[in-house]
Design a protein around this motif. Structure first.
Motif, PDB file in Angstrom:
ATOM      1  N   GLN A 191     -42.719  15.957 -13.701  1.00  0.00           N
ATOM      2  CA  GLN A 191     -44.131  15.736 -13.426  1.00  0.00           C
ATOM      3  C   GLN A 191     -44.810  17.100 -13.367  1.00  0.00           C
ATOM      4  N   GLU A 192     -45.993  17.198 -13.965  1.00  0.00           N
ATOM      5  CA  GLU A 192     -46.710  18.473 -14.041  1.00  0.00           C
ATOM      6  C   GLU A 192     -48.205  18.195 -14.082  1.00  0.00           C
ATOM      7  N   ILE A 193     -48.961  18.987 -13.360  1.00  0.00           N
ATOM      8  CA  ILE A 193     -50.399  18.756 -13.258  1.00  0.00           C
ATOM      9  C   ILE A 193     -51.153  19.236 -14.496  1.00  0.00           C
ATOM     10  N   ASP A 194     -50.560  20.167 -15.260  1.00  0.00           N
ATOM     11  CA  ASP A 194     -51.208  20.742 -16.440  1.00  0.00           C
ATOM     12  C   ASP A 194     -50.789  19.968 -17.690  1.00  0.00           C
ATOM     13  N   PRO A 195     -51.725  19.301 -18.390  1.00  0.00           N
ATOM     14  CA  PRO A 195     -51.354  18.507 -19.574  1.00  0.00           C
ATOM     15  C   PRO A 195     -50.741  19.351 -20.689  1.00  0.00           C
ATOM     16  N   GLY A 196     -51.260  20.583 -20.897  1.00  0.00           N
ATOM     17  CA  GLY A 196     -50.726  21.421 -21.960  1.00  0.00           C
ATOM     18  C   GLY A 196     -49.275  21.788 -21.721  1.00  0.00           C
ATOM     19  N   LEU A 197     -48.944  22.177 -20.483  1.00  0.00           N
ATOM     20  CA  LEU A 197     -47.560  22.525 -20.162  1.00  0.00           C
ATOM     21  C   LEU A 197     -46.664  21.294 -20.239  1.00  0.00           C
ATOM     22  N   THR A 198     -47.214  20.124 -19.878  1.00  0.00           N
ATOM     23  CA  THR A 198     -46.421  18.897 -19.984  1.00  0.00           C
ATOM     24  C   THR A 198     -46.054  18.613 -21.437  1.00  0.00           C
ATOM     25  N   GLY A 199     -47.009  18.842 -22.338  1.00  0.00           N
ATOM     26  CA  GLY A 199     -46.721  18.655 -23.760  1.00  0.00           C
ATOM     27  C   GLY A 199     -45.653  19.613 -24.256  1.00  0.00           C
ATOM     28  N   LEU A 200     -45.703  20.855 -23.784  1.00  0.00           N
ATOM     29  CA  LEU A 200     -44.672  21.825 -24.145  1.00  0.00           C
ATOM     30  C   LEU A 200     -43.311  21.394 -23.621  1.00  0.00           C
ATOM     31  N   ALA A 201     -43.270  20.933 -22.367  1.00  0.00           N
ATOM     32  CA  ALA A 201     -42.006  20.471 -21.794  1.00  0.00           C
ATOM     33  C   ALA A 201     -41.433  19.318 -22.609  1.00  0.00           C
ATOM     34  N   ASP A 202     -42.310  18.436 -23.055  1.00  0.00           N
ATOM     35  CA  ASP A 202     -41.862  17.272 -23.829  1.00  0.00           C
ATOM     36  C   ASP A 202     -41.143  17.698 -25.106  1.00  0.00           C
ATOM     37  N   GLU A 213     -38.649  11.513 -19.362  1.00  0.00           N
ATOM     38  CA  GLU A 213     -39.850  10.793 -18.929  1.00  0.00           C
ATOM     39  C   GLU A 213     -40.724  11.775 -18.166  1.00  0.00           C
ATOM     40  N   LEU A 214     -41.906  12.055 -18.704  1.00  0.00           N
ATOM     41  CA  LEU A 214     -42.804  13.034 -18.103  1.00  0.00           C
ATOM     42  C   LEU A 214     -44.137  12.383 -17.750  1.00  0.00           C
ATOM     43  N   HIS A 215     -44.744  12.859 -16.650  1.00  0.00           N
ATOM     44  CA  HIS A 215     -46.051  12.359 -16.225  1.00  0.00           C
ATOM     45  C   HIS A 215     -46.961  13.531 -15.895  1.00  0.00           C
ATOM     46  N   VAL A 216     -48.250  13.363 -16.181  1.00  0.00           N
ATOM     47  CA  VAL A 216     -49.252  14.379 -15.867  1.00  0.00           C
ATOM     48  C   VAL A 216     -49.981  13.960 -14.593  1.00  0.00           C
ATOM     49  N   ALA A 217     -49.696  14.663 -13.504  1.00  0.00           N
ATOM     50  CA  ALA A 217     -50.345  14.378 -12.218  1.00  0.00           C
ATOM     51  C   ALA A 217     -49.815  15.353 -11.183  1.00  0.00           C
ATOM     52  N   ASP A 218     -50.499  15.448 -10.056  1.00  0.00           N
ATOM     53  CA  ASP A 218     -50.062  16.259  -8.918  1.00  0.00           C
ATOM     54  C   ASP A 218     -49.001  15.472  -8.153  1.00  0.00           C
ATOM     55  N   SER A 219     -47.797  16.001  -8.072  1.00  0.00           N
ATOM     56  CA  SER A 219     -46.688  15.253  -7.463  1.00  0.00           C
ATOM     57  C   SER A 219     -46.913  14.962  -5.992  1.00  0.00           C
ATOM     58  N   LEU A 220     -47.515  15.887  -5.259  1.00  0.00           N
ATOM     59  CA  LEU A 220     -47.705  15.649  -3.825  1.00  0.00           C
ATOM     60  C   LEU A 220     -48.753  14.571  -3.576  1.00  0.00           C
ATOM     61  N   VAL A 221     -49.848  14.601  -4.333  1.00  0.00           N
ATOM     62  CA  VAL A 221     -50.958  13.672  -4.101  1.00  0.00           C
ATOM     63  C   VAL A 221     -50.740  12.345  -4.833  1.00  0.00           C
ATOM     64  N   ASN A 222     -50.153  12.404  -6.015  1.00  0.00           N
ATOM     65  CA  ASN A 222     -49.996  11.200  -6.834  1.00  0.00           C
ATOM     66  C   ASN A 222     -48.586  11.185  -7.417  1.00  0.00           C
ATOM     67  N   ASP A 223     -47.632  10.812  -6.608  1.00  0.00           N
ATOM     68  CA  ASP A 223     -46.223  10.841  -6.987  1.00  0.00           C
ATOM     69  C   ASP A 223     -45.923   9.744  -8.007  1.00  0.00           C
ATOM     70  N   ALA A 224     -45.622  10.146  -9.237  1.00  0.00           N
ATOM     71  CA  ALA A 224     -45.350   9.178 -10.304  1.00  0.00           C
ATOM     72  C   ALA A 224     -43.982   8.523 -10.159  1.00  0.00           C
ATOM     73  N   PHE A 225     -43.113   9.079  -9.316  1.00  0.00           N
ATOM     74  CA  PHE A 225     -41.750   8.553  -9.178  1.00  0.00           C
ATOM     75  C   PHE A 225     -41.476   8.045  -7.762  1.00  0.00           C
ATOM     76  N   ARG A 226     -42.509   7.620  -7.089  1.00  0.00           N
ATOM     77  CA  ARG A 226     -42.350   7.141  -5.711  1.00  0.00           C
ATOM     78  C   ARG A 226     -41.292   6.039  -5.644  1.00  0.00           C
ATOM     79  N   GLY A 227     -40.356   6.214  -4.740  1.00  0.00           N
ATOM     80  CA  GLY A 227     -39.300   5.232  -4.544  1.00  0.00           C
ATOM     81  C   GLY A 227     -38.100   5.406  -5.448  1.00  0.00           C
ATOM     82  N   ARG A 228     -38.165   6.269  -6.441  1.00  0.00           N
ATOM     83  CA  ARG A 228     -37.027   6.469  -7.355  1.00  0.00           C
ATOM     84  C   ARG A 228     -36.149   7.602  -6.852  1.00  0.00           C
ATOM     85  N   LEU A 229     -34.840   7.349  -6.871  1.00  0.00           N
ATOM     86  CA  LEU A 229     -33.858   8.329  -6.415  1.00  0.00           C
ATOM     87  C   LEU A 229     -33.031   8.814  -7.600  1.00  0.00           C
ATOM     88  N   VAL A 230     -32.739  10.104  -7.616  1.00  0.00           N
ATOM     89  CA  VAL A 230     -31.997  10.714  -8.726  1.00  0.00           C
ATOM     90  C   VAL A 230     -30.786  11.448  -8.161  1.00  0.00           C
TER      91      VAL A 230
END
Length: 628
Positions: A191-202, A213-230
């Motif tokens: 997860q990354e807040i910067d869309p450009g860097l997310t595209g590079l990571a992809d 699986e990548l998401h563009v958002a602030d992890s602390l404020v908008n956790d895209a993986f809430r409840g998922r354990l790795v």
């Protein structure tokens, strides 16, 4: 016009004086000097009097004709074309589009780039080409972006040895996820807040064949993986954040170890990471050193210790701290591993950290302690008022062994090494032979005659994932040691490989250092060149010995820039029959062996002296008794 680098002038790529300096591997002062000295230097085609622009093709042609075009400049040329043709696109977005093109995805990039990309990809592979562009992007934007260094990423990959699913909640351009991808990784989440860097990571991860699986958002404020354990979380979070959502997240379920204070966003990231690993799962997170001691975070640090979540605090060169945590599964851990390696060279620090962590993590929290460097500390000893976890403040600084017998053994080993040094000095003719004027040839002339082959590093950027090969770096040559770094064999491709008998030298600096290689197979790292002798006419040790003379160090210095470039082709060695060369070679080889032994004895002497001083201070030994 693009002020950050090359631009377009009449539909042709144009470069600044600074870009020309990079193409030639010199300073900007050298380019200014060339403009004054050479009438045929390309004329400006745009820009301003103080910042003129030149056509890239004309500049390359002139540099090539003058023999000044660096061997590695195809990468620089590709970057100039990227800067020229990206227009108003952000660099990260444009590099992501290039990566997508190399993956065969349906994207459009400027046609002028395609031949260059295909040529380099045919030699270095798609991933090697994309990674070299990423490295150049980081170099060009070092003042504006913060990235995880390749050395740190490789260290974290070794420590976590990720198997299964790994998450990076602040993944940036995917450097940490890319590093761990060579360790059996099955799936990566980011997860990354910067869309450009997310595209590079992809694209960087896709080029490695890692399901992502990548998401563009602030992890602390908008956790895209809430409840998922790795299985593993790796993270290099933003530091010093003041507006990280403190007020809105006061009652968040992730704050299992305490509500992070407004000024402690780093401790919010620590708990976010712990919330996403399975019981017993591992977290590796980079922290500013201040987080280990700030008073506002002491309650959370104490709770992390009491619950057994925090397992190690490691001070790395930089300086930066690496925290290793495990989500408590059963009984709480009783000890904390602390390592202080800020004063070490990076390679030595990494070796120390990996060895100590594996011993500590695989056992019962024990480790072979080294005074001032490594220690396993009982948690109860750290739960004071401050809960200060700074390694340097929790390590005894004495280097004295625990017994006088061990200290004596060190003295005896040092004495034996010193005694062995004198016989290593080669025998010489001291009768004062007449100093005859020798006929000499320059290295450049020897290259033209075929007596020598000159090769310069063309190694692309790359990580150490999968099947790897050793890389001989500049630091290895200067320290007179074997290669300490490795690179993916796929990324290395057909890069220059070292062969036994090659004479390896730096291409910049203030002193010429020449090392004769004994082993084959290492990739020649950046900042190095090598001379490969025709053994029928030239002996490698004879060559290396004469090259390292003080006169040749002065001769090799170009004095054209502050970068202190070294050009070995200007150096001179005497013309001499092979039998005479062998006599000199034997002495030069013996002096090299003596120098290596002396350096190792000196390092041991430093340790023994400090250990003896500490032994006297600690009362382990005492001065000799006065005669009775």
């Amino acid at each position: 016009m693009n002020s950050k680098g090359a631009t377009l002038v009449s539909n042709e790529a144009a470069v600044t004086a600074a870009d020309i300096a990079r193409l030639a591997g010199v300073g900007r002062a050298a380019v200014s000097n060339w403009r004054r000295r050479y009438e045929d230097f390309p004329a400006p085609v745009g820009g301003t009097p103080n910042s003129p622009l030149f056509t890239l093709a004309e500049v390359e042609r002139w540099l090539r004709d003058q023999g000044k075009l660096q061997a590695g400049s195809p990468w620089e040329r590709l970057w100039q074309l990227v800067e020229a043709h990206r227009g108003d696109s952000e660099p990260a977005d444009f590099l992501a589009a290039i990566g997508a093109f190399m993956l065969g995805r349906p994207v459009q990039i400027p046609p002028a780039l395609i031949p260059e990309l295909e040529t380099l990809a045919a030699v270095h592979g798609s991933m090697g080409t994309a990674e070299s562009l990423w490295e150049r992007y980081v170099q060009a934007n070092a003042r504006w972006i913060a990235v995880t260094t390749p050395e740190t990423a490789r260290l974290i990959a070794e420590l976590v040895d990720a198997k299964g699913v790994v998450l990076d909640p602040a993944c940036g351009a995917g450097s940490l996820l890319a590093a761990v991808s060579g360790h059996g990784l099955l799936h990566s989440l980011g997860q990354e807040i910067d869309p450009g860097l997310t595209g590079l990571a992809d694209v960087r991860l896709a080029l490695r064949g890692v399901p992502t699986e990548l998401h563009v958002a602030d992890s602390l404020v908008n956790d895209a993986f809430r409840g998922r354990l790795v299985d593993v979380v790796v993270c290099d979070p933003p530091v010093g954040e003041r507006q990280w959502g403190h007020e809105d997240l006061l009652h968040d379920e992730r704050w299992e170890y305490g509500i992070p204070p407004r000024m402690e966003s780093e401790l919010a990231w620590v708990q976010h990471c712990l919330a996403h690993v399975k019981p017993g799962g591992l977290v590796a997170i980079l922290m500013p050193p201040s987080v280990a001691a700030r008073r506002s975070g002491r309650r959370i640090r104490a709770e992390l210790l009491r619950r057994g979540a925090l397992r190690a605090v490691i001070a790395l060169p930089g300086p930066v701290h690496l925290w290793m945590l495990r989500r408590p599964a059963q009984e709480a851990a009783h000890n904390l591993l602390v390592i202080e390696s800020t004063a070490s060279e990076w390679d030595q620090a990494a070796e120390l950290v990996i060895s100590a962590w594996r011993t500590f993590d695989s056992g019962q929290g024990n480790v072979d302690e080294r005074p001032g460097v490594v220690r396993s500390i009982p948690v109860l000893d750290l739960l004071g008022e401050e809960v200060d976890l700074t390694p340097a403040r929790n390590l005894p600084v004495t280097s004295a062994p625990d017994t006088a017998e061990k200290l004596l053994a060190g003295h005896r080993e040092l004495s034996a090494r010193l005694s062995a040094l004198v016989p290593m000095l080669p025998a010489l003719d001291w009768t004062g032979p007449n100093r005859q004027r020798r006929v000499t040839m320059t290295i450049g002339e020897l290259i033209k005659t075929g007596a020598l082959t000159f090769l310069q590093s063309d190694a692309p950027a790359g990580d150490a994932s999968g099947d790897t090969v050793p890389v001989l770096d500049l630091s290895d040559v200067l320290a007179d040691r074997p290669p300490t770094r490795r690179m993916s064999r796929q990324v290395a491709g057909p890069a220059v490989r070292v062969e036994p008998g090659d004479v390896v030298l730096p291409t910049a600096g203030h002193k010429l250092v020449a090392r004769v290689m004994n082993d084959a197979g290492a990739v020649l790292g950046r900042g190095l060149c090598l001379l490969r002798a025709n053994r029928e006419v030239l002996d490698p040790w004879f060559l290396a010995g004469f090259l390292t003379g003080s006169a040749n160090s002065r001769q090799a210095s170009t004095h054209l820039s502050a970068a202190a470039r070294l050009d070995v082709r200007r150096c001179e060695i005497p013309r001499m029959p092979l039998p005479d060369q062998y006599r000199f070679a034997a002495v030069f080889s013996a002096l090299g062996t003596f120098s290596t032994a002396l350096g190792r004895a000196g390092a041991l002497a430093d340790q023994v002296i400090q250990a003896t001083v500490d032994g006297l201070v600690d009362g382990l030994v005492a001065p000799p008794r006065p005669p009775s």
